[in-house]
Every structure is written in structure tokens, then in C-alpha cells.
Enzyme design. Structure first.
Site, PDB file in Angstrom:
ATOM      1  N   HIS A 368      14.852  58.531 -17.971  1.00  0.00           N
ATOM      2  CA  HIS A 368      13.655  57.794 -17.542  1.00  0.00           C
ATOM      3  C   HIS A 368      13.079  58.297 -16.233  1.00  0.00           C
ATOM      4  CE1 HIS A 368      14.078  54.403 -20.432  1.00  0.00           C
ATOM      5  NE2 HIS A 368      15.368  54.709 -20.345  1.00  0.00           N
ATOM      6  N   LYS A 559       3.601  46.666  -9.980  1.00  0.00           N
ATOM      7  CA  LYS A 559       4.735  47.509 -10.404  1.00  0.00           C
ATOM      8  C   LYS A 559       5.696  47.596  -9.221  1.00  0.00           C
ATOM      9  CE  LYS A 559       1.716  50.898 -11.271  1.00  0.00           C
ATOM     10  NZ  LYS A 559       2.040  51.474 -12.552  1.00  0.00           N
ATOM     11  N   ARG A 560       6.878  48.151  -9.431  1.00  0.00           N
ATOM     12  CA  ARG A 560       7.794  48.366  -8.315  1.00  0.00           C
ATOM     13  C   ARG A 560       7.089  49.168  -7.227  1.00  0.00           C
ATOM     14  NH1 ARG A 560      12.147  51.932  -9.752  1.00  0.00           N
ATOM     15  NH2 ARG A 560      10.844  52.542 -11.495  1.00  0.00           N
ATOM     16  N   LYS A 565       4.291  56.013  -6.690  1.00  0.00           N
ATOM     17  CA  LYS A 565       3.330  55.174  -7.430  1.00  0.00           C
ATOM     18  C   LYS A 565       2.046  54.964  -6.631  1.00  0.00           C
ATOM     19  CE  LYS A 565       7.034  52.792  -9.965  1.00  0.00           C
ATOM     20  NZ  LYS A 565       6.817  53.007 -11.400  1.00  0.00           N
ATOM     21  N   THR A 667       4.724  51.732 -18.457  1.00  0.00           N
ATOM     22  CA  THR A 667       4.498  50.866 -19.616  1.00  0.00           C
ATOM     23  C   THR A 667       3.482  49.789 -19.239  1.00  0.00           C
ATOM     24  OG1 THR A 667       6.532  49.764 -18.930  1.00  0.00           O
ATOM     25  CG2 THR A 667       6.663  51.156 -20.877  1.00  0.00           C
TER      26      THR A 667
END
Ligand code: F58
Length: 826
Positions: A368, A559-560, A565, A667
Site C-alpha cells: 500500500h 484524510k490523514r 498529501k 480511496t
């Protein structure tokens, strides 16, 4: 054991559904919770309702398990250290089709179902995407009727609760089990002994073979808890089995007898610590003794359980890999590989070659991440102490593998060093990904670009040796939770238009496309979004006492928190908008409500400072009268599956802006598109495939490509060039470094700015201009509501590929070779 006389059980023919739900609800309230109308609370209603719904699952649950045994199915075991399940009641009501009935029962008793659902504590046994993916896959496996079993740890504390104090993240324990859990069943009879430490004895058997025995171990017990996983409108109810650690004896009696009560209790605690808490870290491994213990604990219990079940129908191991497929969710359960080898050789007397063939035919591994520091390595020293026999086996596997490579490939020393499972050095390490690749029959990435990066870069030499092992299976999400349950307005509208086959056949959404020019339909579509926005606004106004403009664009990144990110790039855009307003308070702009949510790993300083910056910017922007309702910035605390279910349906714009080449798949990107948000994103992870599906004119793509990011770095990327060249960027950076948003805490963002100006590892400066220009395009389109709505419809209608049903079928066909089973109830 089985009973000779089974008269205490209902017969298969007896219709247990003749006990009305209302009756069962009342029964649980009175006889289990011991409450009457004077003492009942809303929590009691939640418990009672959940237990009544669970009752409705029981027969299917038992039948499903029985059926798998009878048919001697090939079973899939999904081993994951994380299952981010969220709430179970709403999902069960939808999947079993009891929502309307329960709504009425509660209403008749002056209780609101939605209000009662709010009382359920999230089952938050995961960090983020990886754990949620496991939960989505369980839903699809049950819905499609695959004989599948989830295995993990029943952490007493899930992912921490996040509080915000003075703009900083503060972590609090998540005591999700404090008031009990109506969904789990303790299976006391399924208790296994887990060994740790000790030493290895070698001896020769009667035939003169060298044999090994693991002795003098310190033992812990693993006790099973089962959670039902109901399929959508089927009789299949699969099982999620979670292990709790217990001491082998309640107290150390020697200490106890000597009067040392505290020391005696302490050793009990040490055992129980294993299942105490989910590790929140993002880049783990270094010296995390307890983490390795968790991994082995759950893997050992799981393998014992799998083998016990296998032996119900089989005397020897000849058919093991024909009946068992084990999917390893990342490297976290990879220690299962030497454990199965050990069980087969040391406890069942198989030879190396036989054990090896079974092992390799059984295991498959999903990767992942492409972030190299996130690839797990365990120090040889730690393994030697904790799992001495496993270390021996790993050495032997490595020795055989390297000999094979030397014989068959012309690999020089540097290549051999790269391939080796053991990383040499002063502190030798075991590379868990290398171990997985050598010992699994399949290795899969989670989006096309990700798989390509695994094959061409991270595991380049492995791919040359085992080209057939590498596969891609692009991630998916369950439409049951992420559209049907979370977004009643949109899913209702869709079903009215095209029927409800889409719930299990997501490509049916394609049929929406032909209505894309119908004005009424577009109007209804906008209205559905508006209703979801109203709900979110109510939630925010209640929790945060802040007024939100329902006509503003809801621009969302949840998101985290991780540097790759790039939540920071998003806040740069916010500051840019703020500056434009300050320069011209009368500016005619599309109003935006920019929403952030997400947790940072407690030890991840840089990510935590991004949270602080967002909150600092929010405090200034939200209180500036020049800004008014043109711009609002919100950081919603304690991100969870439940919060995501509230935010995503209400979103207009989905921010998927990772540095290209870093996000394995994502996702969230799929969940937003499924709920009609348009995406602004980079060519990264599954964004690329989303673009392919929805059409490039229906998504906002910006920024460097993965290979351009690489090139830029090779060319000695200098972020200062961009800083000097782009005035809006310069202004943003200067304001942060001059403490514009944090006058009371000067200097706190120094490290952040310094890092950006000197290295900017994630290329924020290089992507800034393209991001801002694309955001301007987004705003222009938002002004043309009709065009925006059409694109929203097209996104939804073309997103079918990203159903977890499709993903799970691919796993079943390409890797597990297992078949669907129909469970019938008379
Ligand atoms: C995520 N990984 C990926 N890891 O980042 C995301 O791109 C992908 O869509 C998702 O997996 C599903 O494939 C992820 O969530 C973790 O949470 C790890 C947990 C253990 C510690 C290290 C992070």
C-alpha cells in the site's frame, strides 16, 4: 462437540422472524438491560435495537459458516492489523433491509432512529485508507457470497481521539469499549496459546533428519471475539474474528504468595498490553517491540484457527493451499510466513520442500505504499530475542533464495544486496517486503501507477526475477456504505431514475447519463446536494457555533495528515484567496467553505504543525469582516468514518492533491466522485484512472507528473526560484514566516518555511502556480451551475469501476481462485 438431542435449538423450519422486531426490542430492554419506561435511556435504545438486529443475523450467520464447512469451500483469509469499520448499526439496517421498520418502531416510541444511530461509537481499529479498504472488502466479500474471513486484533483502544487546543492537535484515548459492544460475541472456547522468546533446540529424528523445537517460551493467550459481516440483501453473514490478549494464568502465583500483589498484577498487564492499543504511527518499525509482538500474536492465533478449521475436513496438509488463500494486508502480517513454515515443519513433521510449496501457494501480499521509509524492517536482534525459530527460518529462506538468484541470473553484489531479505549493517534488519515477495504467489499494487512504480522502481529486480507475481488490483469502495447509507438524498434520486440495481452493480449508474440534459433532473440533483449540505451545516453550527453560507462551494480535503498529501498546498490557496479579498474587499468571487479534517500521527511534528497552521489561518480568515461569507476555513476535529459519511455527501470539490508518485491509490477520491463532487487532483494514484473513466473534461487535473517530479529532483530543484518568480506565492510564504497568522506565538512556523525554502521535498512550490490556476478554473465553472451539475452527474454515472465489488472479484479470480457460494435459508 455436537448435541445428540438438539431440541433446545430452533429447527431450521421454525420461522424466528415471527418474533416481531418490536417484541425483540422490548425483550432486550427488559431482560438484558433490565430497564422499564421510567429508567430507559437513549443508549439503552441503541443497545437494544442493535441486539435485536444482531438476532436477525444470527441464523444466517450460523448457516453461512455451516455451509462453508459442508461444501469444504476454498476460504479466503484476509489478515489485517487494521479494520476501520466505523459504525455497524446503519450498515446492518441497510444490508438486512430493516431500516424502514426500525425507523417506525422508534418513531412510535418517540425516539428518532438517526438520533439513536448517533450514539454508536465508531469501531475505529485503523489509521486510514488501508484499514478502511479492509472494511470495504469485507462488505463486498459478504455481499458477493465469497467464503471469506477477516482476522485482526480487538484493540481496547482504537485510533486516538483528536482534540484541538489552541489550534494544536491533542490526542486522547479512544475507549470505544467502555460501555460494551453489542456487535461482538466472545468465543471463550477459541483460545490459543501464543509463544514468545525462549530458545531453539535441535535434534535428530529417528530417520536422522535435523529437527528443531522451540522451547522455554513465555506464553500468552489469544481469545476470539466475532463480529458479523452481513452481505447486502443476501443470506451470507461472514465473520470478522478479532483476538484479545490474556495472560496464561491470571496471576504470577509465586509473587502473589510472597505478598507482592502489585508485581503479580503487573505481569498480567504485560500480556494484556499486546491488544491494548492500535499503533497510530505513519512510518513505524524502529524498535517497536510491542508492535512486533502484536503482529506475531494475531498471526499465530489466526494460523492456529485456520489450521483447526482445515482439519475438520482434512487429515493431512496435501490440500491446504487448495482450501486456504491468505491475503496479507501490507507487510504487517508477513511474519505469518515463517510461522506457517515452522508449524508445518516442526509441529507436523513436513520437510522443507513440502512446507515451502504449501506456504508459497497459500500467501499473497498487497503493498500500500511507495514511501520507502514506510517499508517495514525488523531488527535481527529483536527477532532473535522474540522469535528465535522464525529468524532461523528467515535466514534459511534468504540463503536458498540468494543461491537461486546466483545460479539463474547474472546479478552482481549490489543487486544481491538489494534483493536480500536481510539488510546487512551494524544493526542487521529483516526486510518484511522482500520476505513477502520471495514467499508469496502474488504481489499486488493498489492502482495502475502504483503497481508500475513497484515494478519499475521499488522492486525492480524482483520483478525481473518473478514477473508473473506482480499484479495490479485497483482499489474500490463499497457503494452500500458510501452512497446508499451515507447519502439518502442522492441515492434516492438515483434509484428513482434508474432503479436500485446499482447498489450491487455499480456500473448501472451509467444509465444516468442519458438524463444529463434534463433540466428537472439537474434541478433535483442540485437539490439533493443542497439537502446534504444543510445537514452538514446543522452539524457544524451545532458543534462549532459558526455560520456557514449554504451557497458557498464546499471545498474539502479530509484524510490523514501527511506531508505528501499536501494539505499545506491547500492552505496556500486559502491564503491566496484571502489576500485577493484583502486587496479588493469588493471582489466578485465564488464563496468557498474550505473544510479540512484528519489526524496526524502523534510523533509526526511536521504534520501536526500543518494542523496548527490551518487553525491559525482559520482564526484570522473567519473573523475578518472584509472577508464575510466569501471565505470560511474549518478544521473539523476527530476525523472518523462517521464524520466522512457526513462530509462527503455535502462536498462540491474533492481535493486529491498529493505529490505525483506518492499516493498509492487513495480511496477518498472515489467516495467523493461517487457522491457527485468534482475532483481537483494530481496525476497520482487512482486519480489517473478516475480521469480515464469520467473523462478529462470532467475533472480538474494539475501539477507535475510522477516522472517530472523525479526529473526535477535530479536537476537540483531549487524552490526559491519559484518563490522569487511568483508574487502570490511569495506573499503567502512571507506572511507565514512573518507570523501574520500567529502573532502570539512568533516563530512557530520557522522550521516549516525553512524546509520549504531549502528542500521542498514534496514540490509544493513547483506545483503552486498550476494549482492556483486550476482552482481559478474551478471557481469559474462553479458560477455556471448547470454545467457544474452536468459534470457532477457524469462523474457519478462513470464511477462504477471503483466499486469494491469489482476489486474483490478481481482478487478472487486473479489471486485466490475461490468461488461464490449461495447460502439458502428455508
Ligand atoms: C493507504 N495506506 C495509502 N497506510 O496511503 C492509500 O493511497 C491507499 O489508497 C490505501 O492505503 C488503501 O490501499 C495506509 O492507509 C496506513 O494507514 C499505514 C498503517 C500502519 C502504519 C503506516 C501507515
Amino acid at each position: 462437540m455436537s448435541l445428540k438431542n438438539d431440541s433446545v435449538f430452533f429447527t431450521d423450519k421454525e420461522d424466528i422472524s415471527s418474533f416481531s422486531l418490536t417484541n425483540q426490542f422490548a425483550e432486550h430492554l427488559e431482560f438484558i438491560l433490565v430497564k422499564d419506561k421510567f429508567t430507559v435511556t437513549k443508549e439503552d435504545a441503541y443497545f437494544s435495537l442493535s441486539m435485536s438486529i444482531r438476532d436477525r443475523m444470527v441464523r444466517r450467520w450460523l448457516r453461512t459458516q455451516q455451509k462453508y464447512k459442508e461444501e469444504d469451500t476454498k476460504n479466503v483469509y484476509y489478515l489485517s492489523l487494521e479494520f476501520l469499520m466505523g459504525r455497524l448499526l446503519g450498515n446492518a439496517l441497510i444490508n438486512l433491509d430493516f431500516y424502514d421498520e426500525c425507523y417506525k418502531i422508534l418513531n412510535d416510541n418517540d425516539l428518532g432512529l438517526e438520533e439513536i444511530r448517533e450514539l454508536e461509537h465508531d469501531m475505529a481499529l485503523g489509521n486510514g485508507g488501508l484499514g478502511r479498504l479492509a472494511a470495504c472488502y469485507l462488505d463486498s466479500l459478504a455481499t458477493l457470497g465469497y467464503p471469506a474471513f477477516g482476522y485482526g486484533i480487538r484493540y481496547e483502544f482504537g485510533i486516538f481521539n483528536q482534540n484541538i487546543q489552541n489550534g494544536y492537535q491533542v490526542e486522547k484515548p479512544d475507549h470505544w469499549l467502555a460501555y460494551g459492544n453489542p456487535w461482538e460475541i466472545l468465543r471463550r472456547e477459541l483460545t490459543y496459546t501464543i509463544k514468545f522468546n525462549g530458545r531453539v533446540e535441535s535434534f535428530q529424528d529417528e530417520k536422522g533428519n535435523n529437527k528443531f523445537k522451540w522451547v522455554d517460551s513465555k506464553d500468552v493467550l489469544a481469545v476470539a471475539y466475532d463480529v458479523p459481516v452481513p452481505g447486502y440483501k443476501t443470506n451470507t453473514v461472514n465473520n470478522l474474528r478479532l483476538w484479545e490478549a490474556k495472560p496464561t494464568e491470571e496471576f504470577d502465583f509465586e509473587e502473589f504468595n510472597m505478598g507482592n500483589y502489585v508485581a503479580a498484577v503487573q505481569s498480567k498487564n504485560e500480556s494484556e498490553n499486546i491488544s491494548k492499543v492500535l499503533y497510530p504511527n505513519d512510518t513505524i518499525t524502529e524498535g517497536k517491540f510491542l508492535r512486533l509482538k502484536q503482529q506475531f500474536f494475531f498471526v499465530s492465533a489466526t494460523l492456529q484457527d485456520i489450521i483447526r478449521k482445515y482439519h475438520i475436513n482434512h487429515k493431512n496438509f496435501n490440500k491446504f493451499s487448495e482450501k486456504v488463500a491468505i491475503q496479507l494486508n501490507d507487510t504487517h502480517p508477513v511474519i505469518a510466513i515463517p510461522e506457517l513454515m515452522r508449524i508445518l515443519m516442526d509441529e507436523n513433521n513436513l520437510g522443507w520442500d513440502e512446507a515451502w510449496d504449501i506456504t508459497i501457494d497459500t500467501f499473497a501480499y498487497t503493498n500500500h505504499t511507495v514511501v520507502p521509509e514506510a517499508l517495514e524492517e525488523w531488527s535481527v536482534k529483536i527477532l532473535e530475542e522474540l522469535l528465535p525459530r522464525h529468524l532461523q527460518i528467515i535466514y534459511e529462506i534468504n540463503h536458498r533464495f540468494l543461491s537461486f538468484v546466483k545460479e539463474n541470473y547474472s546479478a552482481d553484489d549490489s543487486v544481491l544486496r538489494e534483493l536480500s531479505i536481510i539488510k546487512e549493517g551494524t544493526d542487521k534488519k529483516v526486510r518484511m517486503a522482500n520476505l513477502a515477495i520471495v514467499c508469496c504467489n502474488s504481489i499486488n499494487g493498489v492502482a495502475e501507477l502504483h503497481t508500475k512504480i513497484l515494478k519499475d522502481k521499488i522492486f525492480y529486480h524482483f520483478n525481473k526475477i518473478y514477473p508473473k507475481k506482480f499484479k495490479n488490483i485497483t482499489n474500490g469502495i463499497t457503494p452500500r456504505r458510501w452512497l446508499k447509507t451515507a447519502n439518502p438524498f442522492l441515492s434516492g434520486l438515483i434509484s428513482d431514475k434508474v432503479g436500485d440495481k446499482w447498489v450491487t452493480e455499480l456500473s448501472e449508474l451509467k444509465k444516468l447519463e442519458k438524463f444529463v440534459n434534463e433540466n428537472d433532473f439537474l434541478e433535483n440533483w442540485r437539490n439533493a446536494k443542497w439537502l446534504s449540505k444543510k445537514l452538514l451545516i446543522e452539524h457544524i453550527e451545532k458543534e462549532y457555533k459558526i455560520k456557514i453560507n449554504p451557497d458557498s462551494m464546499f471545498d474539502v480535503q479530509i484524510k490523514r495528515f501527511h506531508e505528501y498529501k499536501r494539505q499545506l498546498l491547500n492552505i496556500f490557496h486559502v491564503i491566496t484567496l484571502y489576500n485577493r479579498i484583502k486587496d479588493n474587499p469588493k471582489i466578485d468571487m465564488v464563496p468557498r467553505t474550505v473544510i479540512f479534517a484528519g489526524k496526524a500521527a502523534p510523533a509526526y511534528y511536521q504534520a501536526k504543525m500543518v494542523i496548527k497552521l490551518i487553525n491559525s489561518v482559520a482564526a484570522v480568515v473567519n473573523n475578518d469582516s472584509d472577508v464575510g461569507d466569501k471565505l470560511k476555513v474549518l478544521f473539523l476535529k476527530n476525523y472518523s468514518v462517521t464524520l466522512a459519511e457526513k462530509i462527503i455527501p455535502a462536498s462540491d470539490l474533492s481535493e486529491q492533491i498529493s505529490t505525483a508518485g506518492f499516493e498509492a491509490s487513495g480511496t477518498g477520491n472515489m467516495k467523493f466522485a461517487l457522491n457527485g463532487a468534482l475532483t481537483i487532483g494530481t496525476m497520482d494514484g487512482a486519480n489517473i484512472e478516475i480521469r480515464e473513466e469520467v473523462g478529462k473534461e470532467n475533472i480538474f487535473i494539475f501539477g507535475l507528473l510522477a516522472e517530472e517530479v523525479e526529473e526535477l529532483k535530479l536537476k537540483d530543484y531549487d524552490p526559491r526560484v519559484y518563490y522569487n518568480k511568483i508574487p502570490e506565492l511569495k506573499k503567502v510564504i512571507d506572511m507565514i514566516s512573518e507570523n501574520y497568522f500567529n502573532p502570539d506565538e512568533p516563530g512557530i512556523f520557522y522550521d516549516m518555511i525553512n524546509g520549504l525554502m531549502t528542500v521542498d521535498y514534496y514540490c509544493l512550490f513547483a506545483d503552486y502556480e498550476s494549482y492556483i490556476k486550476t482552482q481559478d478554473k474551478v471557481s469559474r465553472l462553479y458560477k455556471k451551475q448547470e454545467e457544474w451539475t452536468k459534470k457532477s452527474v457524469l462523474n457519478v454515472s462513470r464511477i462504477g469501476k471503483f466499486s469494491s465489488d469489482r476489486a474483490v472479484k478481481e482478487y478472487a479470480d486473479k489471486i485466490w481462485k475461490t468461488k461464490q457460494v449461495l447460502v439458502e435459508i428455508d
